[in-house]
Design a protein around this motif. Sequence first.
Motif, PDB file in Angstrom:
ATOM      1  N   TYR A   1       0.839  -1.209   0.000  1.00 14.18           N
ATOM      2  CA  TYR A   1       0.000   0.000   0.000  1.00 14.18           C
ATOM      3  C   TYR A   1       0.868   1.250   0.000  1.00 14.18           C
ATOM      4  O   TYR A   1       0.640   2.189  -0.763  1.00 14.18           O
ATOM      5  N   GLU A   2       1.859   1.272   0.868  1.00 14.05           N
ATOM      6  CA  GLU A   2       2.709   2.451   1.001  1.00 14.05           C
ATOM      7  C   GLU A   2       3.550   2.697  -0.249  1.00 14.05           C
ATOM      8  O   GLU A   2       3.798   3.850  -0.610  1.00 14.05           O
ATOM      9  N   ASP A   3       3.968   1.634  -0.916  1.00 12.38           N
ATOM     10  CA  ASP A   3       4.692   1.791  -2.187  1.00 12.38           C
ATOM     11  C   ASP A   3       3.828   2.472  -3.243  1.00 12.38           C
ATOM     12  O   ASP A   3       4.339   3.086  -4.177  1.00 12.38           O
ATOM     13  N   ASN A   4       2.523   2.352  -3.082  1.00 11.88           N
ATOM     14  CA  ASN A   4       1.579   3.011  -3.987  1.00 11.88           C
ATOM     15  C   ASN A   4       1.063   4.322  -3.410  1.00 11.88           C
ATOM     16  O   ASN A   4       0.006   4.816  -3.796  1.00 11.88           O
ATOM     17  N   GLU A   5       1.811   4.849  -2.435  1.00  7.81           N
ATOM     18  CA  GLU A   5       1.515   6.129  -1.811  1.00  7.81           C
ATOM     19  C   GLU A   5       0.135   6.165  -1.156  1.00  7.81           C
ATOM     20  O   GLU A   5      -0.573   7.169  -1.197  1.00  7.81           O
ATOM     21  N   GLN A   6      -0.221   5.042  -0.534  1.00  4.32           N
ATOM     22  CA  GLN A   6      -1.475   4.943   0.200  1.00  4.32           C
ATOM     23  C   GLN A   6      -1.148   4.680   1.669  1.00  4.32           C
ATOM     24  O   GLN A   6      -0.274   3.878   1.995  1.00  4.32           O
ATOM     25  N   GLU A   7      -1.867   5.355   2.537  1.00  4.63           N
ATOM     26  CA  GLU A   7      -1.624   5.233   3.967  1.00  4.63           C
ATOM     27  C   GLU A   7      -2.399   4.049   4.550  1.00  4.63           C
ATOM     28  O   GLU A   7      -3.535   3.774   4.165  1.00  4.63           O
ATOM     29  N   VAL A   8      -1.747   3.363   5.487  1.00  6.61           N
ATOM     30  CA  VAL A   8      -2.390   2.264   6.199  1.00  6.61           C
ATOM     31  C   VAL A   8      -2.343   2.541   7.699  1.00  6.61           C
ATOM     32  O   VAL A   8      -1.514   3.316   8.165  1.00  6.61           O
ATOM     33  N   LEU A   9      -3.229   1.904   8.430  1.00  8.36           N
ATOM     34  CA  LEU A   9      -3.199   1.934   9.885  1.00  8.36           C
ATOM     35  C   LEU A   9      -2.860   0.530  10.352  1.00  8.36           C
ATOM     36  O   LEU A   9      -3.585  -0.424  10.041  1.00  8.36           O
ATOM     37  N   LEU A  10      -1.734   0.385  11.044  1.00 14.46           N
ATOM     38  CA  LEU A  10      -1.305  -0.898  11.596  1.00 14.46           C
ATOM     39  C   LEU A  10      -1.736  -0.995  13.055  1.00 14.46           C
ATOM     40  O   LEU A  10      -1.480  -0.078  13.847  1.00 14.46           O
ATOM     41  N   LEU A  11      -2.376  -2.110  13.404  1.00 13.90           N
ATOM     42  CA  LEU A  11      -2.824  -2.355  14.773  1.00 13.90           C
ATOM     43  C   LEU A  11      -2.382  -3.746  15.204  1.00 13.90           C
ATOM     44  O   LEU A  11      -2.353  -4.672  14.390  1.00 13.90           O
ATOM     45  N   THR A  12      -2.079  -3.885  16.478  1.00 12.08           N
ATOM     46  CA  THR A  12      -1.779  -5.194  17.054  1.00 12.08           C
ATOM     47  C   THR A  12      -2.273  -5.217  18.491  1.00 12.08           C
ATOM     48  O   THR A  12      -2.512  -4.162  19.097  1.00 12.08           O
ATOM     49  N   SER A  13      -2.431  -6.391  19.028  1.00 15.36           N
ATOM     50  CA  SER A  13      -2.926  -6.529  20.393  1.00 15.36           C
ATOM     51  C   SER A  13      -1.899  -6.047  21.407  1.00 15.36           C
ATOM     52  O   SER A  13      -0.700  -6.318  21.276  1.00 15.36           O
ATOM     53  N   ASP A  14      -2.369  -5.384  22.446  1.00 15.25           N
ATOM     54  CA  ASP A  14      -1.462  -4.973  23.514  1.00 15.25           C
ATOM     55  C   ASP A  14      -1.004  -6.167  24.346  1.00 15.25           C
ATOM     56  O   ASP A  14      -0.093  -6.047  25.161  1.00 15.25           O
ATOM     57  N   LEU A  15      -1.613  -7.334  24.148  1.00 14.55           N
ATOM     58  CA  LEU A  15      -1.176  -8.542  24.851  1.00 14.55           C
ATOM     59  C   LEU A  15       0.173  -9.038  24.347  1.00 14.55           C
ATOM     60  O   LEU A  15       0.927  -9.654  25.089  1.00 14.55           O
ATOM     61  N   ASP A  16       0.476  -8.779  23.086  1.00 15.99           N
ATOM     62  CA  ASP A  16       1.703  -9.294  22.481  1.00 15.99           C
ATOM     63  C   ASP A  16       2.879  -8.388  22.837  1.00 15.99           C
ATOM     64  O   ASP A  16       3.039  -7.308  22.296  1.00 15.99           O
ATOM     65  N   ASP A  17       3.693  -8.872  23.758  1.00 12.94           N
ATOM     66  CA  ASP A  17       4.854  -8.085  24.197  1.00 12.94           C
ATOM     67  C   ASP A  17       6.177  -8.789  23.877  1.00 12.94           C
ATOM     68  O   ASP A  17       7.208  -8.474  24.458  1.00 12.94           O
ATOM     69  N   ARG A  18       6.149  -9.752  22.946  1.00 13.58           N
ATOM     70  CA  ARG A  18       7.363 -10.515  22.624  1.00 13.58           C
ATOM     71  C   ARG A  18       8.507  -9.621  22.166  1.00 13.58           C
ATOM     72  O   ARG A  18       9.664  -9.894  22.434  1.00 13.58           O
ATOM     73  N   ASP A  19       8.209  -8.567  21.443  1.00  8.89           N
ATOM     74  CA  ASP A  19       9.242  -7.664  20.926  1.00  8.89           C
ATOM     75  C   ASP A  19       8.961  -6.236  21.378  1.00  8.89           C
ATOM     76  O   ASP A  19       9.287  -5.282  20.692  1.00  8.89           O
ATOM     77  N   GLY A  20       8.295  -6.109  22.507  1.00 11.90           N
ATOM     78  CA  GLY A  20       7.882  -4.808  23.006  1.00 11.90           C
ATOM     79  C   GLY A  20       6.465  -4.510  22.557  1.00 11.90           C
ATOM     80  O   GLY A  20       6.054  -4.893  21.470  1.00 11.90           O
ATOM     81  N   ARG A  21       5.695  -3.862  23.398  1.00  9.51           N
ATOM     82  CA  ARG A  21       4.311  -3.524  23.037  1.00  9.51           C
ATOM     83  C   ARG A  21       4.303  -2.469  21.933  1.00  9.51           C
ATOM     84  O   ARG A  21       5.146  -1.579  21.904  1.00  9.51           O
ATOM     85  N   GLY A  22       3.331  -2.594  21.046  1.00  3.79           N
ATOM     86  CA  GLY A  22       3.182  -1.599  20.002  1.00  3.79           C
ATOM     87  C   GLY A  22       4.061  -1.854  18.794  1.00  3.79           C
ATOM     88  O   GLY A  22       4.392  -0.918  18.073  1.00  3.79           O
ATOM     89  N   PHE A  23       4.415  -3.117  18.564  1.00  4.84           N
ATOM     90  CA  PHE A  23       5.196  -3.477  17.383  1.00  4.84           C
ATOM     91  C   PHE A  23       4.625  -4.724  16.744  1.00  4.84           C
ATOM     92  O   PHE A  23       4.181  -5.637  17.443  1.00  4.84           O
ATOM     93  N   ILE A  24       4.631  -4.752  15.429  1.00  4.00           N
ATOM     94  CA  ILE A  24       4.386  -5.981  14.679  1.00  4.00           C
ATOM     95  C   ILE A  24       5.765  -6.468  14.284  1.00  4.00           C
ATOM     96  O   ILE A  24       6.515  -5.754  13.607  1.00  4.00           O
ATOM     97  N   SER A  25       6.106  -7.667  14.740  1.00  7.66           N
ATOM     98  CA  SER A  25       7.437  -8.215  14.510  1.00  7.66           C
ATOM     99  C   SER A  25       7.335  -9.588  13.881  1.00  7.66           C
ATOM    100  O   SER A  25       6.531 -10.416  14.297  1.00  7.66           O
ATOM    101  N   SER A  26       8.194  -9.811  12.915  1.00  7.06           N
ATOM    102  CA  SER A  26       8.263 -11.089  12.234  1.00  7.06           C
ATOM    103  C   SER A  26       9.469 -11.871  12.720  1.00  7.06           C
ATOM    104  O   SER A  26      10.497 -11.286  13.086  1.00  7.06           O
TER     105      SER A  26
END
Length: 184
Positions: free
Chosen positions: A26-51
């Motif tokens: 989406y961003e490569d096409n100059e479109q904005e996205v909203l990323l959300l994740t659960s506050d329960l997931d703290d494996r890599d710190g809260r507020g991150f999507i981590s692979s």
Amino acid sequence: MAKLWYRWAAMAAGKSTSALQVAKNYEDNEQEVLLLTSDLDDRDGRGFISSRIGIRREAHTFTAQTNFLERLKDVSVACVIIDEAQFLSLEQVQQLHRWVHTRNIPVMCFGLRSDFKGNPFPGSAALLTLADELDEIRTGCRCGKKATMNIRVDEEGKRIREGDQVLIGGNNRYRSVCARCFYS
């Protein structure tokens, strides 16, 4: 017409990687996205999507109390992407479904289908019912078959069959298995 998507898989299938790839497209096409994740997931710190492959992005968090109709009412984006969607409630999935179809903005959810006991998560069950599009992200079991289930393991890699539904962890806590291995 926008849709509510649910892309589900067993652990370690690349759900977070896929979510971040969708955001990048989406961003490569100059479109904005909203990323959300659960506050329960703290494996890599809260507020991150981590692979597991090392990709990491900051994301807004949702809690069990988040009202998505209120949270998204003034949002102007091309797409909403939600990781760890199994932690949504039935009511939250209903809110997202309504929001998609009244705002004509897609919501793409990524998450597990079931827990380590083979039971559905509330968010997963609701998404499997209400999502307009369902996609399975495939991964393999150690035996070579397609993994569709998750098992919880202890520090020595031995299976744990009892415990709370939610225990945040990665490869050190969970393994993806096929149904045959799940029941053996």
